[in-house]
Scaffold this motif. Structure first.
Motif, PDB file in Angstrom:
ATOM      1  N   SER A  22       0.915  -1.160   0.053  1.00 15.93           N
ATOM      2  CA  SER A  22      -0.093   0.131  -0.036  1.00 15.93           C
ATOM      3  C   SER A  22       1.022   1.201   0.012  1.00 15.93           C
ATOM      4  O   SER A  22       1.966   1.021   0.466  1.00 15.93           O
ATOM      5  N   TRP A  23       0.522   2.443  -0.612  1.00 18.40           N
ATOM      6  CA  TRP A  23       1.189   3.643  -0.638  1.00 18.40           C
ATOM      7  C   TRP A  23       1.693   4.061   0.494  1.00 18.40           C
ATOM      8  O   TRP A  23       0.473   4.440   1.784  1.00 18.40           O
ATOM      9  N   GLY A  24       2.819   4.248   1.037  1.00 17.40           N
ATOM     10  CA  GLY A  24       3.295   4.336   2.298  1.00 17.40           C
ATOM     11  C   GLY A  24       4.746   3.917   2.638  1.00 17.40           C
ATOM     12  O   GLY A  24       5.095   3.142   1.869  1.00 17.40           O
ATOM     13  N   SER A  67       9.119  10.129  10.236  1.00 19.24           N
ATOM     14  CA  SER A  67       9.994  10.977   9.335  1.00 19.24           C
ATOM     15  C   SER A  67       9.293  12.452   9.266  1.00 19.24           C
ATOM     16  O   SER A  67       9.798  13.458   9.329  1.00 19.24           O
ATOM     17  N   HIS A  68       7.907  12.515   8.980  1.00 16.89           N
ATOM     18  CA  HIS A  68       7.267  13.615   8.591  1.00 16.89           C
ATOM     19  C   HIS A  68       5.713  13.433   8.719  1.00 16.89           C
ATOM     20  O   HIS A  68       5.495  12.657   8.930  1.00 16.89           O
ATOM     21  N   ALA A  69       4.886  14.634   8.666  1.00 15.90           N
ATOM     22  CA  ALA A  69       3.553  14.574   9.124  1.00 15.90           C
ATOM     23  C   ALA A  69       2.637  14.351   7.828  1.00 15.90           C
ATOM     24  O   ALA A  69       1.490  14.614   7.962  1.00 15.90           O
ATOM     25  N   TRP A  71       0.251  11.679   5.536  1.00 17.76           N
ATOM     26  CA  TRP A  71      -0.467  10.788   5.964  1.00 17.76           C
ATOM     27  C   TRP A  71      -0.003   9.234   5.792  1.00 17.76           C
ATOM     28  O   TRP A  71      -0.211   8.308   6.517  1.00 17.76           O
ATOM     29  N   ASP A  72       0.952   9.287   4.746  1.00 22.36           N
ATOM     30  CA  ASP A  72       1.232   7.862   4.054  1.00 22.36           C
ATOM     31  C   ASP A  72       2.553   7.303   5.159  1.00 22.36           C
ATOM     32  O   ASP A  72       3.022   6.313   4.776  1.00 22.36           O
ATOM     33  N   HIS A  73       2.871   8.237   6.140  1.00 23.71           N
ATOM     34  CA  HIS A  73       3.902   7.883   6.958  1.00 23.71           C
ATOM     35  C   HIS A  73       3.458   7.793   8.529  1.00 23.71           C
ATOM     36  O   HIS A  73       4.100   7.280   9.434  1.00 23.71           O
ATOM     37  N   ALA A  74       2.476   8.778   8.737  1.00 21.67           N
ATOM     38  CA  ALA A  74       1.906   9.006  10.274  1.00 21.67           C
ATOM     39  C   ALA A  74       0.669   8.367  10.538  1.00 21.67           C
ATOM     40  O   ALA A  74       0.244   8.273  11.670  1.00 21.67           O
ATOM     41  N   GLY A 151      12.082   8.673   5.061  1.00 19.58           N
ATOM     42  CA  GLY A 151      10.722   8.393   4.786  1.00 19.58           C
ATOM     43  C   GLY A 151      10.507   8.608   3.446  1.00 19.58           C
ATOM     44  O   GLY A 151      10.439   7.887   2.522  1.00 19.58           O
ATOM     45  N   CYS A 152      10.195  10.142   3.040  1.00 19.39           N
ATOM     46  CA  CYS A 152      10.044  10.481   1.502  1.00 19.39           C
ATOM     47  C   CYS A 152      11.074  11.294   1.162  1.00 19.39           C
ATOM     48  O   CYS A 152      11.260  11.616  -0.024  1.00 19.39           O
ATOM     49  N   ALA A 153      12.138  11.419   2.230  1.00 17.50           N
ATOM     50  CA  ALA A 153      13.187  12.520   1.526  1.00 17.50           C
ATOM     51  C   ALA A 153      12.818  13.903   0.776  1.00 17.50           C
ATOM     52  O   ALA A 153      13.532  14.176  -0.045  1.00 17.50           O
ATOM     53  N   CYS A 201      12.882   3.047  -2.434  1.00 16.64           N
ATOM     54  CA  CYS A 201      11.570   2.189  -2.382  1.00 16.64           C
ATOM     55  C   CYS A 201      10.545   3.477  -2.398  1.00 16.64           C
ATOM     56  O   CYS A 201      10.858   4.615  -2.458  1.00 16.64           O
ATOM     57  N   HIS A 202       9.105   3.093  -1.761  1.00 21.91           N
ATOM     58  CA  HIS A 202       8.156   3.733  -1.553  1.00 21.91           C
ATOM     59  C   HIS A 202       7.873   5.085  -2.594  1.00 21.91           C
ATOM     60  O   HIS A 202       7.853   4.492  -3.833  1.00 21.91           O
ATOM     61  N   CYS A 203       8.209   6.171  -2.407  1.00 22.80           N
ATOM     62  CA  CYS A 203       8.178   7.284  -3.430  1.00 22.80           C
ATOM     63  C   CYS A 203       9.267   7.549  -4.205  1.00 22.80           C
ATOM     64  O   CYS A 203       9.470   8.479  -4.786  1.00 22.80           O
TER      65      CYS A 203
END
Ligand SMILES: [Zn+2]
Ligand SMILES: [Zn+2]
Length: 232
Positions: A22-24, A67-69, A71-74, A151-153, A201-203
């Motif tokens: 799933s995206w995240g 990592s950051h606020a 939705w796909d991480h928090a 996380g997303c960098a 990976c991820h994004c």
């Protein structure tokens, strides 16, 4: 003895058909006797289901770092805290006040991150770095060099790797996580910075995954839910 292990529990892709992609992003890191959850994905039910299938007991986790606020991480944190709130949550100071309050109401300890610092022995945060949103990454010192997890960098993967190098005062063994759609030139920046292994990976985007795979060969690590990386 294993110095560090990373298990991917939430990602856009999966390596095993019984695990849910799933995206995240989220991963469980075991380091220096501690079990750390880095990010929590977009959905607590998927996060906890993947953890269960990977034989990871949420109650073993002592530390959470976000990592950051986005939705796909928090967004997975709430469901996790319902099972285990006996944790310290390290989150960038810039998180919304309502989010910080919900962490504290669960009974967990919320620790706000601003500057680069050593959080546990050998585990560092880059501190809040600026991008479209403030973001922290974690850096772990191992005998092979520093392992940096993003996380997303959003502040830039090159900037994050440089920050990790600086705070740990060591060479970079592995960079893993979301690299946020980097341009192909990122590979030469990685080489210049001496990054030995790359695990986008991820994004990161399929294009970046392809050019890292091509450039890094055996030192490229393919990531998806269920992937485990061990050092030592
Ligand atoms: Zn993001
Ligand atoms: Zn993301």
């Amino acid at each position: 003895m294993t110095e560090l292990s990373i298990v991917i529990v939430f990602d856009n892709k999966t390596l095993k058909s019984d695990l849910v992609p799933s995206w995240g992003f989220a991963c469980v890191v075991r380091f220096a006797g501690k079990t750390i959850l880095f990010d929590t994905g977009a959905d607590g039910a998927i996060l906890l289901d993947n953890m269960k299938k990977l034989n990871i007991n949420p109650e073993d986790i002592e530390v959470v770092a976000l990592s950051h606020a986005h939705w796909d991480h928090a967004n997975g944190l709430g469901s996790f805290l319902e099972l285990n709130s006996n944790v310290t949550v390290y989150l960038p100071q810039s998180f919304p006040q309502s989010y910080k309050e919900s962490v504290m109401h669960s009974g967990a300890v919320a620790k706000e991150i601003h500057r680069a610092e050593e959080l546990l022995s050998g585990m560092f945060t880059t501190g809040e770095m600026s991008g479209i949103i403030e973001e922290q990454a974690l850096a772990f010192k191992t005998s092979r060099g520093t392992v940096v997890i993003t996380g997303c960098a959003h502040p830039g993967i090159v900037e994050i790797v440089q920050a990790a190098k600086k705070i740990t005062a060591d060479s970079i063994y592995l960079a893993l996580g979301g690299f946020h759609f980097p341009k192909p030139e990122v590979v030469s920046s990685f080489r210049k910075m001496g990054v030995q292994k790359a695990a986008p990976c991820h994004c990161s985007g399929d294009e970046a995954i392809d050019f890292f795979r091509e450039a890094y060969g055996d030192d490229y690590i393919g990531i998806g839910v269920g992937k485990e990386i061990t050092i030592g």
